[in-house]
Design a protein around this motif. Structure first.
Motif, PDB file in Angstrom:
ATOM      1  N   ALA A   1      -3.743  -2.901  -5.797  1.00 56.77           N
ATOM      2  CA  ALA A   1      -2.386  -3.099  -5.273  1.00 56.77           C
ATOM      3  C   ALA A   1      -1.412  -3.254  -6.432  1.00 56.77           C
ATOM      4  O   ALA A   1      -1.727  -3.890  -7.433  1.00 56.77           O
ATOM      5  N   GLY A   2      -0.242  -2.679  -6.284  1.00 56.48           N
ATOM      6  CA  GLY A   2       0.839  -2.890  -7.252  1.00 56.48           C
ATOM      7  C   GLY A   2       2.016  -3.524  -6.532  1.00 56.48           C
ATOM      8  O   GLY A   2       2.305  -3.186  -5.380  1.00 56.48           O
ATOM      9  N   TYR A   3       2.674  -4.465  -7.200  1.00 58.55           N
ATOM     10  CA  TYR A   3       3.860  -5.135  -6.635  1.00 58.55           C
ATOM     11  C   TYR A   3       5.013  -4.919  -7.603  1.00 58.55           C
ATOM     12  O   TYR A   3       4.827  -5.027  -8.824  1.00 58.55           O
ATOM     13  N   CYS A   4       6.205  -4.664  -7.051  1.00 60.41           N
ATOM     14  CA  CYS A   4       7.362  -4.451  -7.927  1.00 60.41           C
ATOM     15  C   CYS A   4       8.522  -5.344  -7.487  1.00 60.41           C
ATOM     16  O   CYS A   4       8.515  -5.880  -6.375  1.00 60.41           O
TER      17      CYS A   4
ATOM     18  N   ALA B   1      -2.657 -13.337  -5.593  1.00 55.58           N
ATOM     19  CA  ALA B   1      -1.967 -12.081  -5.948  1.00 55.58           C
ATOM     20  C   ALA B   1      -0.473 -12.355  -6.092  1.00 55.58           C
ATOM     21  O   ALA B   1       0.187 -11.855  -7.020  1.00 55.58           O
ATOM     22  N   LEU B   2       0.057 -13.195  -5.201  1.00 59.21           N
ATOM     23  CA  LEU B   2       1.495 -13.482  -5.244  1.00 59.21           C
ATOM     24  C   LEU B   2       1.836 -14.393  -6.430  1.00 59.21           C
ATOM     25  O   LEU B   2       2.873 -14.224  -7.074  1.00 59.21           O
TER      26      LEU B   2
ATOM     27  N   VAL C   1       5.493  -4.242  -2.174  1.00 56.51           N
ATOM     28  CA  VAL C   1       4.264  -3.546  -2.563  1.00 56.51           C
ATOM     29  C   VAL C   1       4.666  -2.150  -3.020  1.00 56.51           C
ATOM     30  O   VAL C   1       5.304  -1.401  -2.272  1.00 56.51           O
ATOM     31  N   HIS C   2       4.348  -1.850  -4.249  1.00 58.64           N
ATOM     32  CA  HIS C   2       4.732  -0.565  -4.834  1.00 58.64           C
ATOM     33  C   HIS C   2       3.757   0.529  -4.449  1.00 58.64           C
ATOM     34  O   HIS C   2       4.135   1.648  -4.110  1.00 58.64           O
ATOM     35  N   SER C   3       2.456   0.191  -4.489  1.00 55.45           N
ATOM     36  CA  SER C   3       1.415   1.192  -4.249  1.00 55.45           C
ATOM     37  C   SER C   3       0.148   0.454  -3.844  1.00 55.45           C
ATOM     38  O   SER C   3      -0.023  -0.716  -4.200  1.00 55.45           O
ATOM     39  N   TYR C   4      -0.716   1.155  -3.121  1.00 59.82           N
ATOM     40  CA  TYR C   4      -1.894   0.468  -2.594  1.00 59.82           C
ATOM     41  C   TYR C   4      -2.946   1.504  -2.247  1.00 59.82           C
ATOM     42  O   TYR C   4      -2.672   2.436  -1.498  1.00 59.82           O
ATOM     43  N   GLY C   5      -4.133   1.349  -2.791  1.00 64.19           N
ATOM     44  CA  GLY C   5      -5.194   2.304  -2.461  1.00 64.19           C
ATOM     45  C   GLY C   5      -6.532   1.816  -2.983  1.00 64.19           C
ATOM     46  O   GLY C   5      -6.608   0.838  -3.729  1.00 64.19           O
TER      47      GLY C   5
ATOM     48  N   PHE D   1      -5.470  -8.977   1.714  1.00 60.47           N
ATOM     49  CA  PHE D   1      -5.460  -8.879   0.243  1.00 60.47           C
ATOM     50  C   PHE D   1      -4.012  -8.898  -0.278  1.00 60.47           C
ATOM     51  O   PHE D   1      -3.707  -9.557  -1.266  1.00 60.47           O
ATOM     52  N   LEU D   2      -3.140  -8.159   0.420  1.00 61.83           N
ATOM     53  CA  LEU D   2      -1.766  -8.007  -0.089  1.00 61.83           C
ATOM     54  C   LEU D   2      -1.028  -9.330  -0.179  1.00 61.83           C
ATOM     55  O   LEU D   2      -0.237  -9.540  -1.085  1.00 61.83           O
TER      56      LEU D   2
END
Ligand SMILES: O=C(O)CCC(=O)C(=O)O
Ligand SMILES: [Fe+2]
Length: 309
Positions: free
Chosen positions: A245-248, A117-118, A136-140, A111-112
Protein backbone atom coordinates in the motif's frame (compact mmCIF):
# COMPACT_ATOMS: atom_id res chain seq x y z
CA UNK A 1 5.66 2.62 -26.93
CA UNK A 2 6.42 4.54 -23.78
CA UNK A 3 3.53 5.56 -21.55
CA UNK A 4 4.39 8.84 -19.83
CA UNK A 5 7.75 8.33 -18.17
CA UNK A 6 7.34 4.59 -18.09
CA UNK A 7 8.86 1.92 -20.26
CA UNK A 8 6.75 -0.90 -21.57
CA UNK A 9 7.81 -4.46 -20.89
CA UNK A 10 9.43 -4.92 -24.33
CA UNK A 11 11.54 -1.82 -23.96
CA UNK A 12 12.59 -2.76 -20.45
CA UNK A 13 13.64 -6.20 -21.64
CA UNK A 14 15.69 -4.61 -24.42
CA UNK A 15 17.67 -2.32 -22.14
CA UNK A 16 18.50 -4.77 -19.36
CA UNK A 17 21.40 -6.59 -21.08
CA UNK A 18 23.45 -3.35 -21.43
CA UNK A 19 26.78 -2.90 -19.70
CA UNK A 20 25.95 -1.05 -16.53
CA UNK A 21 27.84 0.97 -13.99
CA UNK A 22 27.64 -0.68 -10.56
CA UNK A 23 26.98 1.58 -7.59
CA UNK A 24 27.99 0.11 -4.24
CA UNK A 25 25.99 0.63 -1.08
CA UNK A 26 27.31 3.78 0.58
CA UNK A 27 25.39 3.34 3.85
CA UNK A 28 27.79 2.50 6.67
CA UNK A 29 25.52 2.22 9.73
CA UNK A 30 24.08 -1.06 10.99
CA UNK A 31 21.25 -2.29 8.78
CA UNK A 32 17.76 -2.14 10.28
CA UNK A 33 16.89 -5.37 12.04
CA UNK A 34 13.37 -6.75 12.38
CA UNK A 35 11.87 -5.10 15.44
CA UNK A 36 8.60 -4.85 17.39
CA UNK A 37 9.61 -1.46 18.72
CA UNK A 38 7.76 1.28 16.81
CA UNK A 39 10.14 4.05 17.93
CA UNK A 40 13.13 1.96 16.80
CA UNK A 41 11.38 1.44 13.46
CA UNK A 42 10.86 5.18 13.04
CA UNK A 43 14.55 5.77 13.76
CA UNK A 44 15.43 3.09 11.16
CA UNK A 45 13.23 4.81 8.57
CA UNK A 46 14.94 8.16 9.22
CA UNK A 47 18.43 6.69 9.22
CA UNK A 48 18.35 3.89 6.63
CA UNK A 49 15.15 4.68 4.71
CA UNK A 50 13.22 1.59 5.76
CA UNK A 51 12.14 -0.49 8.73
CA UNK A 52 10.96 -4.05 9.33
CA UNK A 53 8.26 -4.35 11.99
CA UNK A 54 7.51 -7.89 13.15
CA UNK A 55 4.46 -9.51 14.71
CA UNK A 56 1.91 -7.16 13.18
CA UNK A 57 -0.18 -10.16 12.11
CA UNK A 58 -0.39 -13.40 14.07
CA UNK A 59 0.35 -16.70 12.32
CA UNK A 60 -3.33 -17.48 11.87
CA UNK A 61 -4.00 -13.95 10.54
CA UNK A 62 -1.32 -13.86 7.86
CA UNK A 63 -2.17 -17.43 6.78
CA UNK A 64 -5.85 -16.54 6.44
CA UNK A 65 -5.14 -13.35 4.47
CA UNK A 66 -2.66 -15.22 2.28
CA UNK A 67 -5.24 -17.87 1.46
CA UNK A 68 -7.74 -15.20 0.41
CA UNK A 69 -5.06 -13.66 -1.79
CA UNK A 70 -4.01 -16.84 -3.60
CA UNK A 71 -7.64 -17.89 -4.06
CA UNK A 72 -8.41 -14.54 -5.66
CA UNK A 73 -5.37 -14.81 -7.94
CA UNK A 74 -6.45 -18.31 -9.00
CA UNK A 75 -9.98 -17.06 -9.67
CA UNK A 76 -8.69 -14.24 -11.90
CA UNK A 77 -6.20 -16.52 -13.62
CA UNK A 78 -8.99 -18.90 -14.58
CA UNK A 79 -10.79 -16.01 -16.30
CA UNK A 80 -7.74 -14.51 -18.04
CA UNK A 81 -4.09 -14.79 -17.03
CA UNK A 82 -3.44 -11.27 -18.31
CA UNK A 83 -5.47 -9.91 -15.42
CA UNK A 84 -2.77 -11.02 -12.97
CA UNK A 85 0.50 -11.22 -14.90
CA UNK A 86 2.75 -9.58 -17.49
CA UNK A 87 3.16 -6.21 -15.83
CA UNK A 88 5.84 -4.06 -17.39
CA UNK A 89 7.56 -3.54 -14.06
CA UNK A 90 8.13 -7.28 -13.64
CA UNK A 91 11.13 -8.91 -15.30
CA UNK A 92 9.26 -11.89 -16.75
CA UNK A 93 5.79 -13.37 -16.80
CA UNK A 94 6.17 -15.44 -13.66
CA UNK A 95 5.00 -13.12 -10.90
CA UNK A 96 1.35 -12.54 -10.17
CA UNK A 97 -0.17 -9.16 -9.34
CA UNK A 98 -3.61 -8.51 -7.93
CA UNK A 99 -5.48 -5.20 -7.87
CA UNK A 100 -8.89 -3.99 -6.61
CA UNK A 101 -8.03 -5.42 -3.22
CA UNK A 102 -10.58 -3.52 -1.08
CA UNK A 103 -13.37 -5.07 -3.16
CA UNK A 104 -12.14 -8.57 -2.50
CA UNK A 105 -12.04 -9.06 1.25
CA UNK A 106 -12.23 -7.33 4.63
CA UNK A 107 -8.59 -8.29 5.24
CA UNK A 108 -7.49 -5.91 2.53
CA UNK A 109 -9.74 -3.12 3.79
CA UNK A 110 -8.41 -3.61 7.31
CA UNK A 111 -4.75 -3.47 6.22
CA UNK A 112 -5.31 0.02 4.81
CA UNK A 113 -6.55 1.51 8.07
CA UNK A 114 -4.30 -0.45 10.39
CA UNK A 115 -3.13 1.94 13.16
CA UNK A 116 0.54 1.12 12.53
CA UNK A 117 0.30 1.87 8.82
CA UNK A 118 -1.28 5.21 9.70
CA UNK A 119 1.27 5.96 12.42
CA UNK A 120 4.19 5.37 10.05
CA UNK A 121 2.44 7.42 7.38
CA UNK A 122 2.20 10.35 9.79
CA UNK A 123 5.86 9.90 10.66
CA UNK A 124 7.00 9.82 7.02
CA UNK A 125 4.69 12.42 5.50
CA UNK A 126 4.17 14.84 8.40
CA UNK A 127 1.10 16.95 9.12
CA UNK A 128 -1.41 18.14 6.53
CA UNK A 129 -3.01 21.56 6.29
CA UNK A 130 -6.28 21.59 8.31
CA UNK A 131 -5.60 17.95 9.21
CA UNK A 132 -6.95 16.77 5.89
CA UNK A 133 -6.71 13.01 5.58
CA UNK A 134 -3.94 11.22 3.71
CA UNK A 135 -5.06 9.27 0.65
CA UNK A 136 -4.28 5.76 -0.51
CA UNK A 137 -2.11 6.34 -3.55
CA UNK A 138 -1.81 2.77 -4.79
CA UNK A 139 -2.62 -0.71 -3.58
CA UNK A 140 -1.88 -4.17 -4.91
CA UNK A 141 -0.40 -7.57 -4.20
CA UNK A 142 2.79 -9.00 -5.66
CA UNK A 143 3.34 -12.73 -5.55
CA UNK A 144 6.84 -13.79 -6.60
CA UNK A 145 6.96 -17.32 -7.94
CA UNK A 146 9.83 -19.84 -8.25
CA UNK A 147 12.22 -18.88 -11.03
CA UNK A 148 11.05 -15.28 -11.36
CA UNK A 149 13.76 -12.69 -11.98
CA UNK A 150 14.68 -9.59 -10.03
CA UNK A 151 12.67 -6.42 -10.60
CA UNK A 152 14.75 -3.36 -11.57
CA UNK A 153 15.69 -1.13 -8.66
CA UNK A 154 13.46 1.93 -8.70
CA UNK A 155 11.64 4.63 -6.74
CA UNK A 156 7.87 4.41 -6.33
CA UNK A 157 7.47 7.88 -7.81
CA UNK A 158 7.31 9.28 -11.29
CA UNK A 159 10.62 10.34 -12.85
CA UNK A 160 9.03 13.80 -13.24
CA UNK A 161 9.73 14.50 -9.58
CA UNK A 162 12.55 12.17 -8.58
CA UNK A 163 14.38 15.22 -7.28
CA UNK A 164 11.54 16.48 -5.10
CA UNK A 165 13.28 16.62 -1.73
CA UNK A 166 10.60 15.23 0.58
CA UNK A 167 8.64 12.00 0.64
CA UNK A 168 5.33 12.04 -1.19
CA UNK A 169 4.38 8.50 -0.22
CA UNK A 170 4.71 6.19 2.71
CA UNK A 171 4.86 2.56 1.54
CA UNK A 172 3.85 -0.47 3.56
CA UNK A 173 4.46 -4.05 2.46
CA UNK A 174 2.43 -6.66 4.31
CA UNK A 175 4.49 -9.87 4.33
CA UNK A 176 2.10 -12.79 3.95
CA UNK A 177 5.01 -15.23 3.73
CA UNK A 178 8.45 -15.22 5.17
CA UNK A 179 10.48 -12.73 3.15
CA UNK A 180 13.97 -14.19 2.74
CA UNK A 181 16.50 -13.72 -0.02
CA UNK A 182 15.68 -17.02 -1.70
CA UNK A 183 11.99 -16.19 -2.28
CA UNK A 184 12.68 -12.66 -3.48
CA UNK A 185 12.38 -10.54 -0.36
CA UNK A 186 12.10 -6.88 -1.36
CA UNK A 187 15.59 -5.52 -2.08
CA UNK A 188 16.49 -2.09 -0.76
CA UNK A 189 19.37 0.33 -1.14
CA UNK A 190 19.96 1.45 2.47
CA UNK A 191 20.44 5.18 2.84
CA UNK A 192 19.31 5.90 -0.74
CA UNK A 193 16.45 8.07 0.59
CA UNK A 194 19.17 10.62 1.40
CA UNK A 195 20.24 10.83 -2.25
CA UNK A 196 17.05 12.88 -2.67
CA UNK A 197 16.40 11.34 -6.03
CA UNK A 198 19.88 12.10 -7.34
CA UNK A 199 19.94 8.79 -9.16
CA UNK A 200 20.24 7.38 -12.66
CA UNK A 201 17.15 5.55 -13.84
CA UNK A 202 18.18 5.40 -17.50
CA UNK A 203 19.04 1.71 -17.21
CA UNK A 204 22.80 2.43 -17.38
CA UNK A 205 23.33 2.15 -13.61
CA UNK A 206 22.95 -0.93 -11.45
CA UNK A 207 22.39 -0.18 -7.76
CA UNK A 208 23.62 -2.82 -5.37
CA UNK A 209 21.02 -3.70 -2.77
CA UNK A 210 20.31 -5.91 0.22
CA UNK A 211 17.31 -8.13 0.89
CA UNK A 212 14.94 -6.76 3.54
CA UNK A 213 14.35 -10.10 5.20
CA UNK A 214 11.24 -10.26 7.35
CA UNK A 215 9.25 -13.00 9.09
CA UNK A 216 5.72 -13.64 7.83
CA UNK A 217 3.26 -11.29 9.53
CA UNK A 218 5.69 -8.33 9.42
CA UNK A 219 5.38 -5.04 7.61
CA UNK A 220 8.22 -3.39 5.71
CA UNK A 221 7.88 0.39 5.76
CA UNK A 222 9.70 2.85 3.49
CA UNK A 223 9.04 5.99 1.47
CA UNK A 224 9.01 6.84 -2.21
CA UNK A 225 12.54 8.21 -1.76
CA UNK A 226 14.06 4.76 -1.19
CA UNK A 227 15.52 2.72 -4.05
CA UNK A 228 14.14 -0.81 -3.94
CA UNK A 229 12.66 -3.64 -6.02
CA UNK A 230 11.30 -7.17 -5.70
CA UNK A 231 14.08 -9.76 -5.51
CA UNK A 232 14.48 -12.80 -7.76
CA UNK A 233 12.76 -15.92 -6.46
CA UNK A 234 15.47 -18.57 -6.76
CA UNK A 235 13.60 -21.17 -4.73
CA UNK A 236 12.33 -24.40 -6.29
CA UNK A 237 8.85 -24.37 -4.91
CA UNK A 238 8.17 -21.40 -2.62
CA UNK A 239 6.01 -18.40 -3.42
CA UNK A 240 6.28 -15.01 -1.73
CA UNK A 241 3.10 -13.04 -1.16
CA UNK A 242 3.25 -9.34 -0.37
CA UNK A 243 0.48 -6.74 -0.26
CA UNK A 244 1.76 -3.24 -0.92
CA UNK A 245 0.00 0.00 0.00
CA UNK A 246 1.13 3.55 -0.70
CA UNK A 247 -0.28 6.62 1.08
CA UNK A 248 0.13 10.19 -0.12
CA UNK A 249 -0.74 13.67 1.17
CA UNK A 250 -4.13 15.03 0.09
CA UNK A 251 -2.56 17.42 -2.40
CA UNK A 252 -0.96 14.54 -4.34
CA UNK A 253 -2.90 12.73 -7.05
CA UNK A 254 -3.45 9.08 -6.11
CA UNK A 255 -2.69 6.57 -8.82
CA UNK A 256 -6.11 4.95 -8.41
CA UNK A 257 -9.47 6.72 -8.42
CA UNK A 258 -10.91 4.34 -5.84
CA UNK A 259 -14.50 5.67 -5.69
CA UNK A 260 -14.82 4.87 -9.40
CA UNK A 261 -13.04 1.52 -9.08
CA UNK A 262 -14.59 0.03 -5.97
CA UNK A 263 -18.02 -1.47 -5.48
CA UNK A 264 -20.16 1.03 -3.49
CA UNK A 265 -21.97 -1.83 -1.81
CA UNK A 266 -18.69 -3.16 -0.42
CA UNK A 267 -17.94 0.30 0.99
CA UNK A 268 -21.27 0.65 2.80
CA UNK A 269 -20.76 0.31 6.55
CA UNK A 270 -16.99 0.82 6.33
CA UNK A 271 -15.32 3.26 8.68
CA UNK A 272 -14.99 6.97 8.12
CA UNK A 273 -11.21 6.54 8.22
CA UNK A 274 -11.22 3.99 5.42
CA UNK A 275 -13.46 6.16 3.26
CA UNK A 276 -11.29 9.21 3.88
CA UNK A 277 -8.21 7.23 2.90
CA UNK A 278 -9.88 5.96 -0.25
CA UNK A 279 -10.89 9.46 -1.32
CA UNK A 280 -14.63 9.49 -0.58
CA UNK A 281 -14.37 13.17 0.41
CA UNK A 282 -14.13 16.63 -0.92
CA UNK A 283 -11.48 18.82 0.76
CA UNK A 284 -10.92 20.25 4.25
CA UNK A 285 -9.70 23.66 3.09
CA UNK A 286 -13.02 24.99 1.76
CA UNK A 287 -13.75 25.42 -1.97
CA UNK A 288 -15.90 22.36 -1.51
CA UNK A 289 -17.25 20.80 -4.71
CA UNK A 290 -20.10 18.42 -3.85
CA UNK A 291 -20.27 15.26 -5.96
CA UNK A 292 -23.36 16.31 -7.87
CA UNK A 293 -22.36 14.19 -10.85
CA UNK A 294 -22.16 11.00 -8.82
CA UNK A 295 -24.91 8.49 -8.13
CA UNK A 296 -26.91 8.75 -4.89
CA UNK A 297 -25.24 5.53 -3.77
CA UNK A 298 -21.77 7.02 -4.20
CA UNK A 299 -22.70 10.37 -2.68
CA UNK A 300 -24.04 8.61 0.41
CA UNK A 301 -20.54 7.23 1.02
CA UNK A 302 -18.90 10.66 1.20
CA UNK A 303 -17.41 11.78 4.52
CA UNK A 304 -15.71 15.01 5.68
CA UNK A 305 -12.01 15.08 4.80
CA UNK A 306 -10.65 16.20 8.19
CA UNK A 307 -8.84 13.24 9.71
CA UNK A 308 -9.79 12.01 13.13
CA UNK A 309 -7.26 9.20 13.29
O1 LIG B 1 7.10 -6.96 -4.29
C1 LIG B 1 8.09 -6.34 -3.90
O2 LIG B 1 8.94 -6.82 -3.16
C2 LIG B 1 8.27 -4.90 -4.31
C3 LIG B 1 7.51 -4.53 -5.54
C4 LIG B 1 7.71 -3.14 -5.94
O3 LIG B 1 8.61 -2.47 -5.50
C5 LIG B 1 6.83 -2.49 -6.92
O4 LIG B 1 6.07 -3.17 -7.62
O5 LIG B 1 6.90 -1.25 -7.05
FE1 LIG C 1 8.32 -0.37 -5.92
Amino acid sequence: MAVGDALEMGEYKEITPRERKHVKIAFDGPLPQPTRDVEQAKADIDRAGYAIVTGVLSDSEWREARQVLVDEIAREEAIDINRVSRFYTDPDDKNRRLSRLPNRHKWFRDFLEHPLALEFTKHILGPNLFDESYLVHSYGANLTRPGSGEQFIHLDRSTGYHHFDRPTQSRVIWCLDEFDEEVGATRVVPGSHLLKGNIDMSGDTYYESVAAEAPAGSIIVYSDQLLHGAGANTSKDRERAGVIAGYCPPWHRPMINFPLVLDPQVMQGTSKTLRQLLGYSSVAIGFDEPWDGASDELRALCVPAKMEY
